[in-house]
Write an enzyme that holds these catalytic residues in place. Structure first.
Site, mmCIF file in Angstrom:
data_model
loop_
_atom_site.group_PDB
_atom_site.id
_atom_site.type_symbol
_atom_site.label_atom_id
_atom_site.label_comp_id
_atom_site.label_asym_id
_atom_site.label_seq_id
_atom_site.Cartn_x
_atom_site.Cartn_y
_atom_site.Cartn_z
ATOM 1 N N HIS A 26 0.821 -1.252 -0.120
ATOM 2 C CA HIS A 26 0.048 0.154 0.225
ATOM 3 C C HIS A 26 0.947 1.236 0.082
ATOM 4 O O HIS A 26 2.152 0.915 0.514
ATOM 5 C CB HIS A 26 -0.941 0.147 1.132
ATOM 6 C CG HIS A 26 -0.213 0.409 2.445
ATOM 7 N ND1 HIS A 26 -0.184 1.499 2.909
ATOM 8 C CD2 HIS A 26 0.280 -0.425 3.534
ATOM 9 C CE1 HIS A 26 0.668 1.615 4.249
ATOM 10 N NE2 HIS A 26 0.587 0.109 4.476
ATOM 11 N N CYS A 27 0.134 2.426 -0.555
ATOM 12 C CA CYS A 27 0.698 3.489 -0.545
ATOM 13 C C CYS A 27 0.224 4.423 0.604
ATOM 14 O O CYS A 27 -0.291 3.836 1.458
ATOM 15 C CB CYS A 27 1.006 4.206 -1.713
ATOM 16 S SG CYS A 27 -0.547 4.537 -2.444
ATOM 17 N N ALA A 28 0.186 5.929 0.407
ATOM 18 C CA ALA A 28 -0.485 6.563 1.428
ATOM 19 C C ALA A 28 -2.126 6.511 1.333
ATOM 20 O O ALA A 28 -2.406 6.778 2.572
ATOM 21 C CB ALA A 28 -0.281 8.161 1.095
#
Length: 646
Positions: A26-28
């Site tokens: 995942h990213c932000a």
């Protein structure tokens, strides 16, 4: 069972089960999964998940927008349920790219090579457009050019022409530098190879035909073999292939040459062997192949006439969706670089017809959709599209509703057929849309403008017609507000919609130019999928993210590219520094605060080395998102303060 675990279970079921998930991270804001079989995705089921704010498939990754603070919890539950090992975002990106077929990987490589040098090509192209304004007959003054009417501008026109030609005269150097880097070699050795290929002692490639005809072409005599002294100005394929050979050869040499003499022998042998192959075998063969490919594209345009134009126009938007439009960049670059023989590029005007059609489709959807949030996205993205940036309109509106996209395909095909009738070509590159007028040859200006009118009129009209047909999903199922998970006692209530949530002490978190959400070069952010937002282009600023108001630090992402804040009055803010900066794994970012720390307006939060990361990411544009406001709300800027509009 927590709602995060329920969400993870729903996602697993919707993507084909745990055995279909090859990797996850995942990213932000987004859960990113690499799936073994993408055909098993049940998008309707994903759309029905309460915490999911959107989803899309790109570059071999299925991404689900969950939002800051939620995505990490859902990802943790998903990893626990599936037993899949979490990978880095770059590893996920590489796995996704590796899943593609040979053509997809080839197109991605072209994109990686050319995207960093597009600003240089566009700068040269726009300067060519400016020179075109000064030197074209009948463009401004009937029967004259501007410099004929005002001779005192002649020197300026000559200077601009020199500036405009520079990126194309030395194009092999730019391409070789970028390509060698992508292929894993030393980019500076690539630049040297590019310099060799355009050395002034060589016969200019543009003069090759004349030199061959009049017998002035010179040769090297090497052990009885004659090697033509010909440069590679205006070519693309020879530089790409030779850069690949250089990178692979350099890496191979480093494995066998002792470290004590590596610095001396590896660059020497790599450059000498590659340059020798360039002028003897590889260069001549790939030059002919490049000419043949360009001629084939031109044949379809020139020989098939109106039908060829309609085919190219109708296929342009689907090609953009796949990313394969990046394969047109070398063709356009070569057509512009060899403008004396080609007359310019016909691909640019067709791209402009597509952009106008996508904008018209978004404007049509504005009048047809019942979704208030989508109306806001449609109006802003429609303007962006006719000015040359189509991603927000295409991904945020037209593909989502489908019928505007169908209308745009037809409108683009009709307009492209019309401009093909007049062999409309651009003499420079720039923004493909209304601003592209300055890039069009003077003799083609009227067909270009008429073509834009045709594209807009047909697409807009068909969008209104199609909205009443079975192609409109809203006719079958009226758009309903996204389901909202019930609040738990620990959750804070959402801000009152009628109150001004922006604190009185507000100041912008970054120095730079303020942009609307629709101008963000990322479809999810542009569509306000994560919340009402605006953006800041920090180019030219000091690169310091400052607290926009008094409050506290809610979240600092491990990769330091995004920071979540909560103001004293409960406003939740996510500052996402740049686009796709998660892949940098923190490189170039220095965080100056800690999670939970009390902050005051103007306090320095993050320092960003803008110069170091600028060439490594798609854009430095920084979205500022109000994550609690996402139901049809947008942001306007008044007197330097954001205002959330309902």
């Amino acid at each position: 069972m927590s709602e995060y675990r329920q969400t993870a279970e729903a996602i697993i079921a919707a993507v084909g089960g745990r055995d279909n998930i090859a990797a996850a991270t995942h990213c932000a804001t987004r859960l990113r999964m690499v799936l073994k079989d993408e055909s098993k995705i049940d998008k309707a089921a994903v759309d029905a998940i309460p915490l999911a704010k959107g989803n899309f498939l790109t570059a071999g990754q299925f991404q689900i927008i969950l939002g800051t603070g939620t995505v990490n919890k859902v990802t943790a539950e998903l990893l626990d349920l599936t037993g899949v090992k979490q990978v880095s975002t770059q590893e996920a990106k590489d796995l996704g790219a590796a899943k593609g077929n040979l053509l997809q990987r080839f197109v991605k490589t072209l994109s990686d090579i050319f995207v960093p040098i597009i600003p240089a090509i566009v700068a040269g192209g726009l300067l060519m457009g400016l020179n075109n304004v000064l030197t074209a007959h009948d463009l401004v003054i009937k029967g004259k050019t501007l410099i004929e009417a005002y001779p005192q501008w002649a020197g300026l026109a000559e200077m601009i022409n020199t500036f405009a030609n520079a990126p194309f005269v030395f194009l092999p150097i730019l391409i070789a530098f970028s390509a060698t880097r992508i292929f894993g070699g030393n980019p500076y050795l690539g630049a040297v190879l590019g310099m060799i290929m355009v050395h002034p002692d060589l016969t200019n490639n543009y003069a090759l035909a004349q030199a061959t005809a009049d017998g002035t072409l010179q040769y090297w005599n090497i052990l009885g073999f004659s090697v033509a002294k010909v440069g590679y100005q205006g070519t693309v394929l020879p530089i790409l292939v030779c850069s690949w050979i250089l990178a692979k050869l350099e890496r191979s040499l480093r494995r066998v040459i002792p470290a004590s003499v590596d610095l001396l022998l590896t660059p020497l042998l790599a450059i000498f062997i590659t340059a020798l192959l360039t002028f003897t075998i590889v260069g001549p063969a790939t030059r002919d192949a490049g000419i043949a490919f360009t001629d084939a594209i031109q044949w379809l345009y020139n020989t098939a006439g109106v039908l060829g134009g309609a085919i190219l126009g109708g296929l342009y938007a689907p090609v953009v969706i796949t990313g394969m439009h990046n394969s047109f960049i070398p063709v356009e670059t070569q057509l512009i670089a060899d403008i004396a023989n080609t007359g310019g590029t016909f691909i640019f005007p067709i791209a402009a017809m597509n952009n106008i059609s996508q904008g018209a489709a978004a404007f049509g959807a504005l009048f047809c959709t019942k979704d208030a949030k989508l109306k806001g996205v449609a109006s802003a993205s429609g303007i962006s599209a006719v000015l040359g940036i189509t991603e927000p309109a295409m991904f945020g509106v037209n593909l989502r509703l489908r019928y505007p996209f169908y209308a745009a395909l037809i409108g683009t095909a009709c307009a492209s057929a019309y401009i093909t009738l007049y062999h409309t070509k651009a003499v420079a590159l720039g923004a493909a849309g209304i601003p592209g007028i300055i890039s069009i040859g003077a003799q083609y200006l009227t067909p270009y403008i008429v073509g834009m009118v045709i594209a807009f009129a047909i697409t807009f009209s068909l969008t209104l017609v199609f909205s009443r047909s079975r192609y409109n999903p809203e006719r079958l199922a009226p758009v309903a507000p996204a389901p909202v998970a019930p609040a738990t006692p620990a959750e804070k209530p959402a801000p009152a919609p009628d109150a001004d949530p922006i604190p009185a002490e507000w100041q912008m978190p970054l120095q730079g130019r303020v942009l609307a959400a629709s101008d963000i070069p990322d479809p999810a952010f542009a569509a306000n999928a994560l919340g009402a937002s605006f953006a800041i282009d920090p180019t030219g600023g000091d690169g310091i993210v400052r607290a926009p108001a008094n409050g506290s630090v809610a979240t600092i992402f491990p990769t330091r590219h995004a920071i979540g804040l909560e103001t004293d009055n409960g406003l939740e803010i996510l500052i996402h520094i740049g686009i796709d900066t998660v892949k940098l794994s923190g490189e170039g970012f220095t965080v100056l605060v800690k999670e939970g720390e009390r902050i005051t307006v103007g306090q320095e939060l993050v320092k960003v080395d803008l110069a170091a990361i600028a060439d490594k990411v798609p854009s430095l544009v920084t979205p500022v998102i109000f994550t609690a406001y996402d139901e049809g709300q947008t942001v306007e800027i008044e007197n330097g303060r954001p205002k959330i509009v309902h």
